[in-house]
Motif scaffolding. Structure first.
Motif, mmCIF file in Angstrom:
data_model
loop_
_atom_site.group_PDB
_atom_site.id
_atom_site.type_symbol
_atom_site.label_atom_id
_atom_site.label_comp_id
_atom_site.label_asym_id
_atom_site.label_seq_id
_atom_site.Cartn_x
_atom_site.Cartn_y
_atom_site.Cartn_z
ATOM 1 N N MET A 148 0.820 -1.211 0.000
ATOM 2 C CA MET A 148 0.000 0.000 0.000
ATOM 3 C C MET A 148 0.854 1.261 0.000
ATOM 4 O O MET A 148 0.355 2.340 -0.290
ATOM 5 N N ILE A 149 2.123 1.119 0.351
ATOM 6 C CA ILE A 149 3.019 2.275 0.361
ATOM 7 C C ILE A 149 4.094 2.085 -0.708
ATOM 8 O O ILE A 149 4.425 0.963 -1.064
ATOM 9 N N GLN A 150 4.594 3.200 -1.206
ATOM 10 C CA GLN A 150 5.673 3.148 -2.197
ATOM 11 C C GLN A 150 6.976 2.824 -1.487
ATOM 12 O O GLN A 150 7.332 3.457 -0.502
ATOM 13 N N ARG A 151 7.681 1.839 -1.962
ATOM 14 C CA ARG A 151 8.949 1.438 -1.358
ATOM 15 C C ARG A 151 10.079 2.369 -1.805
ATOM 16 O O ARG A 151 10.018 2.980 -2.854
ATOM 17 N N ASP A 152 11.108 2.422 -0.958
ATOM 18 C CA ASP A 152 12.300 3.214 -1.280
ATOM 19 C C ASP A 152 12.993 2.634 -2.502
ATOM 20 O O ASP A 152 12.955 1.439 -2.752
ATOM 21 N N LYS A 153 13.637 3.511 -3.246
ATOM 22 C CA LYS A 153 14.477 3.069 -4.361
ATOM 23 C C LYS A 153 15.800 2.568 -3.785
ATOM 24 O O LYS A 153 16.178 2.907 -2.678
ATOM 25 N N GLY A 154 16.510 1.790 -4.547
ATOM 26 C CA GLY A 154 17.800 1.281 -4.094
ATOM 27 C C GLY A 154 17.668 -0.092 -3.456
ATOM 28 O O GLY A 154 16.651 -0.755 -3.562
ATOM 29 N N VAL A 155 18.713 -0.494 -2.773
ATOM 30 C CA VAL A 155 18.762 -1.812 -2.160
ATOM 31 C C VAL A 155 18.053 -1.781 -0.808
ATOM 32 O O VAL A 155 18.412 -1.007 0.074
ATOM 33 N N THR A 156 17.046 -2.612 -0.668
ATOM 34 C CA THR A 156 16.319 -2.745 0.586
ATOM 35 C C THR A 156 16.271 -4.220 0.948
ATOM 36 O O THR A 156 16.582 -5.088 0.129
ATOM 37 N N SER A 157 15.856 -4.527 2.160
ATOM 38 C CA SER A 157 15.769 -5.928 2.573
ATOM 39 C C SER A 157 14.725 -6.680 1.740
ATOM 40 O O SER A 157 14.928 -7.846 1.394
ATOM 41 N N ILE A 158 13.643 -6.018 1.379
ATOM 42 C CA ILE A 158 12.624 -6.659 0.545
ATOM 43 C C ILE A 158 13.184 -6.957 -0.842
ATOM 44 O O ILE A 158 12.968 -8.042 -1.400
ATOM 45 N N ARG A 159 13.917 -6.007 -1.397
ATOM 46 C CA ARG A 159 14.510 -6.218 -2.727
ATOM 47 C C ARG A 159 15.528 -7.364 -2.698
ATOM 48 O O ARG A 159 15.562 -8.198 -3.599
ATOM 49 N N LEU A 160 16.362 -7.408 -1.664
ATOM 50 C CA LEU A 160 17.313 -8.516 -1.507
ATOM 51 C C LEU A 160 16.576 -9.848 -1.381
ATOM 52 O O LEU A 160 16.983 -10.857 -1.958
ATOM 53 N N HIS A 161 15.506 -9.842 -0.606
ATOM 54 C CA HIS A 161 14.683 -11.037 -0.417
ATOM 55 C C HIS A 161 14.176 -11.547 -1.778
ATOM 56 O O HIS A 161 14.240 -12.744 -2.060
ATOM 57 N N LYS A 162 13.729 -10.642 -2.607
ATOM 58 C CA LYS A 162 13.203 -11.027 -3.930
ATOM 59 C C LYS A 162 14.316 -11.489 -4.870
ATOM 60 O O LYS A 162 14.125 -12.422 -5.648
#
Length: 128
Positions: free
Chosen positions: A64-78
């Motif tokens: 529901m919220i826009q995620r931060d750009k760049g490397v995040t824990s969610i992005r690493l998870h994916k």
């Protein structure tokens, strides 16, 4: 869905640990029918829980919220999910060919360990 995804993920990881215990024993004693049946039963359980976990992630509603750009824990998870999905596919394909071609054992083992490591790392990046 998130809680179910997490519970299934931990269940899958536990099954992978079981596979990591039984698999090497089976490599050392390939004629042991009991170990083979245990390994196959664990493989079925891991494949089932892994698939359900992936389905929970794929069919989850968008954030529901826009995620931060760049490397995040969610992005690493994916990103790690891509690695462990590829590893699961490779491990299963190699497993289906082991009886007719035992020389594939080192590749099967490498794919399985890579899958386990990337799956565990995907869980760790979320929890840390």
């Amino acid at each position: 869905m998130l809680i179910t995804h997490q519970i299934l993920g931990f269940t899958t990881l536990a099954g992978m640990v079981g596979q990591a215990i039984v698999g090497p024993k089976l490599y050392n004693d390939p004629g042991n029918r009991s170990l083979k049946q245990t390994h196959e039963a664990l493989a079925f359980a891991v494949n089932t829980t892994y698939s359900l976990t992936a389905l929970m992630a794929l069919f989850a509603p968008p954030p529901m919220i826009q995620r931060d750009k760049g490397v995040t824990s969610i992005r690493l998870h994916k990103w790690l999910a891509v690695v462990h999905l590829s590893g699961m596919i490779a491990t299963n394909i190699l497993a289906s060919q082991l009886e007719s071609n035992p020389s594939l054992k080192p590749y099967h083992r490498a794919a399985a360990y890579t899958t386990f490591a990337s799956f565990a790392a995907a869980m760790l990046v979320i929890k840390l």
